[in-house]
Each structure stands twice: as structure tokens, then as C-alpha cells.
Design a protein around this motif. Structure first.
Motif, PDB file in Angstrom:
ATOM      1  N   ALA A 166      21.732  63.329  44.184  1.00 34.80           N
ATOM      2  CA  ALA A 166      22.549  62.199  44.620  1.00 34.80           C
ATOM      3  C   ALA A 166      21.660  60.997  44.942  1.00 34.80           C
ATOM      4  CB  ALA A 166      23.382  62.590  45.843  1.00 34.80           C
ATOM      5  N   LEU A 167      20.543  61.282  45.611  1.00 35.41           N
ATOM      6  CA  LEU A 167      19.591  60.217  45.978  1.00 35.41           C
ATOM      7  C   LEU A 167      19.026  59.562  44.713  1.00 35.41           C
ATOM      8  CD1 LEU A 167      18.284  58.990  48.521  1.00 35.41           C
ATOM      9  CD2 LEU A 167      16.363  60.546  48.164  1.00 35.41           C
ATOM     10  N   ALA A 170      21.658  57.395  43.142  1.00 33.42           N
ATOM     11  CA  ALA A 170      21.878  56.144  43.863  1.00 33.42           C
ATOM     12  C   ALA A 170      20.749  55.158  43.597  1.00 33.42           C
ATOM     13  CB  ALA A 170      22.000  56.428  45.358  1.00 33.42           C
ATOM     14  N   GLY A 173      20.773  54.059  39.892  1.00 34.34           N
ATOM     15  CA  GLY A 173      22.045  53.503  39.447  1.00 34.34           C
ATOM     16  C   GLY A 173      22.619  54.202  38.233  1.00 34.34           C
TER      17      GLY A 173
ATOM     18  N   THR B 107      35.914  58.428  51.322  1.00 38.10           N
ATOM     19  CA  THR B 107      35.635  57.978  49.960  1.00 38.10           C
ATOM     20  C   THR B 107      36.882  57.474  49.239  1.00 38.10           C
ATOM     21  OG1 THR B 107      35.908  60.223  49.091  1.00 38.10           O
ATOM     22  CG2 THR B 107      33.673  59.543  49.654  1.00 38.10           C
ATOM     23  N   ASP B 116      29.138  50.806  44.214  1.00 38.81           N
ATOM     24  CA  ASP B 116      28.387  51.289  43.052  1.00 38.81           C
ATOM     25  C   ASP B 116      27.346  52.353  43.408  1.00 38.81           C
ATOM     26  OD1 ASP B 116      29.816  49.800  41.349  1.00 38.81           O
ATOM     27  OD2 ASP B 116      28.344  48.164  41.147  1.00 38.81           O
ATOM     28  N   TRP B 117      26.619  52.115  44.521  1.00 44.95           N
ATOM     29  CA  TRP B 117      25.539  53.051  44.842  1.00 44.95           C
ATOM     30  C   TRP B 117      26.109  54.429  45.163  1.00 44.95           C
ATOM     31  CZ3 TRP B 117      25.474  55.567  49.510  1.00 44.95           C
ATOM     32  CH2 TRP B 117      26.271  55.020  50.532  1.00 44.95           C
ATOM     33  N   LEU B 118      27.291  54.454  45.822  1.00 40.31           N
ATOM     34  CA  LEU B 118      27.874  55.743  46.194  1.00 40.31           C
ATOM     35  C   LEU B 118      28.401  56.463  44.954  1.00 40.31           C
ATOM     36  CD1 LEU B 118      28.509  57.657  48.455  1.00 40.31           C
ATOM     37  CD2 LEU B 118      30.618  56.427  48.906  1.00 40.31           C
ATOM     38  N   GLN B 119      29.014  55.688  44.046  1.00 39.10           N
ATOM     39  CA  GLN B 119      29.472  56.298  42.798  1.00 39.10           C
ATOM     40  C   GLN B 119      28.296  56.855  41.999  1.00 39.10           C
ATOM     41  OE1 GLN B 119      32.732  57.030  41.682  1.00 39.10           O
ATOM     42  NE2 GLN B 119      31.308  58.253  40.486  1.00 39.10           N
ATOM     43  N   SER B 120      27.185  56.104  42.000  1.00 38.93           N
ATOM     44  CA  SER B 120      25.983  56.580  41.308  1.00 38.93           C
ATOM     45  C   SER B 120      25.451  57.858  41.946  1.00 38.93           C
ATOM     46  CB  SER B 120      24.891  55.507  41.339  1.00 38.93           C
ATOM     47  OG  SER B 120      25.266  54.415  40.545  1.00 38.93           O
ATOM     48  N   ALA B 121      25.491  57.895  43.284  1.00 40.67           N
ATOM     49  CA  ALA B 121      25.010  59.083  43.994  1.00 40.67           C
ATOM     50  C   ALA B 121      25.872  60.294  43.644  1.00 40.67           C
ATOM     51  CB  ALA B 121      25.029  58.835  45.503  1.00 40.67           C
TER      52      ALA B 121
END
Lengths: 174, 193
Positions: A166-167, A170, A173, B107, B116-121
Motif C-alpha cells: 500500500a505504501l 501511494a 501513484g 473510505t 488519489d494517494w489513498l486509491q493508489s495505496a
């Protein structure tokens, strides 16, 4: 939004989804029913819920609680969870009680030999569906492969691997 | 298998104790491995032998539904009757249920969707989840392929459900029929499990 009609339909679908999950996560059938057929959730919610389920204490398929919440809020979460887990738990307890009385019966053995390969196929189908809904980029494929290698070869906690992925997601991207 | 462990503690396990044990199993089982944690907890307390656990674990994989919850229901009914089954299931579900509700509320409650960052995570986490699912799938697949005709049934199941996306229930009924044709008992006494 959460009309009695919707909640009733949800109860029926989630109970059915629980009862047709063999050998673990039956994500393939969940996607078919919840995303493609009913249009209750998006593919994104399906994948997000599954990922969240991995970092929660307890069964990974608590994703159903997430899906229920996405469809109809608090009451949706309650209905989805109760419908998904209740009937299968009841059935399991019933089967266990019967099994201990009849476990050497030839038909019990035949049933076992028929169900186990089916469970294997279900797991493989779920993997294909999760791959399709989550891996859109080669980085995702690398993350999946790395996670598998770490979990298979070491005793590292799965929640740590998920959190690390997950990190990475994030930061770069994904 | 012998029921020594069961005989030893006959009548000695309260449904409340099962609730506590399974809640503990859920809490240490973040990221999976619940059956392994359950095995450790039950064997360490002398509530089940390894053999008894292996049998109930196989059984939990045979019944439809999430394995860990089925396992709790089966162990519960075995050790402490109906109430035991209910409380074991409640115990294994409760911690995750509460945290998942909180996570869903956060969420899914965001007005503009996930940042965006949370969706990416979550995207990264979902990719790693494939690895988790694969490690859980391998033992199941191994057992399934080890059975006579198993590779054929497994392959047909995968094609029907994963590639063709057919409805599960008819597929199950047809392939279960094929399996029973292959494995139906020929002699009245059959083979012991």
C-alpha cells in the motif's frame, strides 16, 4: 436508498454468495453478481474492499461488510454480513454434527473427492478475477509476485506485506 | 481418530471461553492464517489433538462459505454445542467487523471519492492481496489435483467460472455429478477416509 426491497434482495444475494463460496474467496462470483449483474458496486469498490479485508483482523472476506456498506450504508453492512456468514455457519455446524456420526460412509468419501477439485478450480478462478481487476500495470504484477514470494518463502506477517505494498502504491501513484 | 482430548475435557469448555479464544484468533490473524492460529490455540489448551483438528479443518474446507468462520462453527458445535457454535462465530467475526465498519465509513463516506494517494495505496494493497490469495490457494489446489480426475474437474471449474464467467450453481451441480460418477462407491463398505 436502503428500502426494504433492496435489503431483502441483498439478503438473498449475499446468502447465496456465502453458500456458493467453496475453499475460500469466491471473488469471481461476487464480481459477476454485484458488479456485472446487479450494478450494486463498481469494480473499484470490489477491489478496494478485498484489499481492506486483508488488513482487518479476522476473515479476509469481511470485504462483504464493505460491499454492504457501499450499497446501502449501515443497514446494508449489517444485512450483507449477517446474510453472508449466518447461513453458512449454521450449515457448517449442522454438517459437523452429522459428519461425526457418518464420516466413514462411502458416499461421504465420494462427495469429499468430488468437492475438493471443484474448490481448487474456484480458487484459481478467483485469482484470475482479482488479477484482472487489480493489475493494470506491470508494477502491479511485480508487487503481486513479490508479495507471493515473500509470503511463500518467509514467515513474515501478511498484513505487513499488504501495508508495504500500500505504501509503495501511494508513493509511486499506482 | 481417537477422541482423547475431547474425553479429557468433556463438558469442561464454556461457550464464553470459546468466544474469547476465537476473538483472540481473529486479533492475531490480521492478514490471514486464521486456521493456523486456531490450531495453535486449540491444541495448546488441550481442547483438540492435532488429528482432531486436521479432520475438522478438512471438513470446514468442504462446506461452502468462508473457511475460518466455518471452522469456528464446527469447532464450537463439537466442543460446546449450539451455543458454542454461535459464540465461536461471533468471536471470530467481531474484531474485523468493527474495524471494517469504521474503514468503510471513512473510505466510502468521502464526498469526492477517495483521494488519489489513498486509491493508489489500496491499489498496491490489492496487488499484494493476489499474493496472499495465491498462498492460500496452493494447498487447496494441491489437494484437489491429488484426487483422481481432479485436474480435469479443477480445469473445467476454472474455465467455466474464471474465463467464461458462468453462473456457479449449475456449474457446481454438473461437475459434482461428474465427480460422483468418477468416485461413486463400488463396494458397499467403501474405503475408510
Amino acid at each position: 436508498m436502503s428500502s426494504p426491497d433492496l435489503l431483502g434482495a441483498m439478503f438473498a444475494e449475499f446468502a447465496r454468495l456465502g453458500l456458493v463460496s467453496f475453499g475460500g474467496a469466491n471473488l469471481a462470483e461476487m464480481e459477476r453478481v454485484l458488479v456485472l449483474q446487479r450494478h450494486w458496486i463498481s469494480p473499484q469498490v470490489l477491489a478496494n474492499g478485498f484489499a481492506l479485508g486483508q488488513v482487518m483482523p479476522g476473515p479476509n472476506l469481511l470485504a462483504v461488510t464493505h460491499y454492504g456498506y457501499a450499497i446501502a450504508g449501515w443497514s446494508g453492512a449489517a444485512v450483507a454480513t449477517a446474510a453472508f456468514y449466518g447461513p453458512t455457519a449454521f450449515l457448517s455446524a449442522l454438517v459437523a454434527a452429522l459428519w461425526y456420526r457418518n464420516r466413514r460412509h462411502p458416499w461421504a468419501v465420494a462427495l469429499r473427492n468430488s468437492l475438493l477439485p471443484f474448490g481448487a478450480g474456484v480458487m484459481l478462478a478467483s485469482l484470475l478475477v482479482l488479477w484482472r481487476s487489480s493489475v493494470h500495470h506491470w508494477v502491479g504484477a511485480v508487487l503481486a509476485t513479490l508479495a507471493f514470494a515473500l509470503l511463500w518463502k518467509t514467515r513474515v506477517n501478511a498484513a505487513l506485506v499488504i501495508a508495504a505494498a500500500a505504501l509503495i502504491g501511494a508513493v509511486i501513484g499506482l | 481418530m481417537t477422541d482423547t482430548a475431547l474425553a479429557r475435557i468433556q463438558g469442561g469448555i464454556s461457550p464464553g471461553a470459546l468466544f474469547q479464544v476465537f476473538m483472540g484468533v481473529a486479533l492475531v490473524g490480521i492478514g490471514g492464517g486464521l486456521p493456523a492460529h486456531a490450531r495453535r490455540a486449540l491444541v495448546a489448551r488441550g481442547w483438540m489433538t492435532d488429528e482432531e483438528f486436521a479432520e475438522v479443518f478438512t471438513l470446514a474446507q468442504l462446506t461452502p462459505g468462508p473457511n475460518a468462520v466455518n471452522l469456528a462453527a464446527m469447532v464450537g458445535v463439537r466442543l460446546s454445542g449450539k451455543t458454542g457454535a454461535v459464540l465461536a462465530v461471533a468471536g471470530i467475526l467481531l474484531p474485523g467487523l468493527l474495524t471494517m465498519l469504521a474503514a468503510s465509513w471513512v473510505t466510502l463516506g468521502l464526498r469526492d471519492g477517495l483521494p488519489d494517494w489513498l486509491q493508489s495505496a489500496l491499489h498496491g494493497a490489492a496487488c499484494a492481496a493476489i499474493g496472499v490469495l495465491l498462498t492460500a490457494a496452493i494447498p487447496v489446489v494441491k489437494v484437489g489435483l491429488g484426487i483422481r480426475g481432479g485436474w480435469l474437474i479443477a480445469l473445467l471449474t476454472w474455465l467455466a467460472l474464471g474465463v467464461l464467467r458462468l453462473d456457479l450453481l449449475p456449474v457446481l451441480l454438473i461437475l459434482l455429478g461428474v465427480g460422483l460418477l468418477i468416485h461413486h462407491p463400488r463396494k458397499p463398505e467403501g474405503k475408510p477416509l
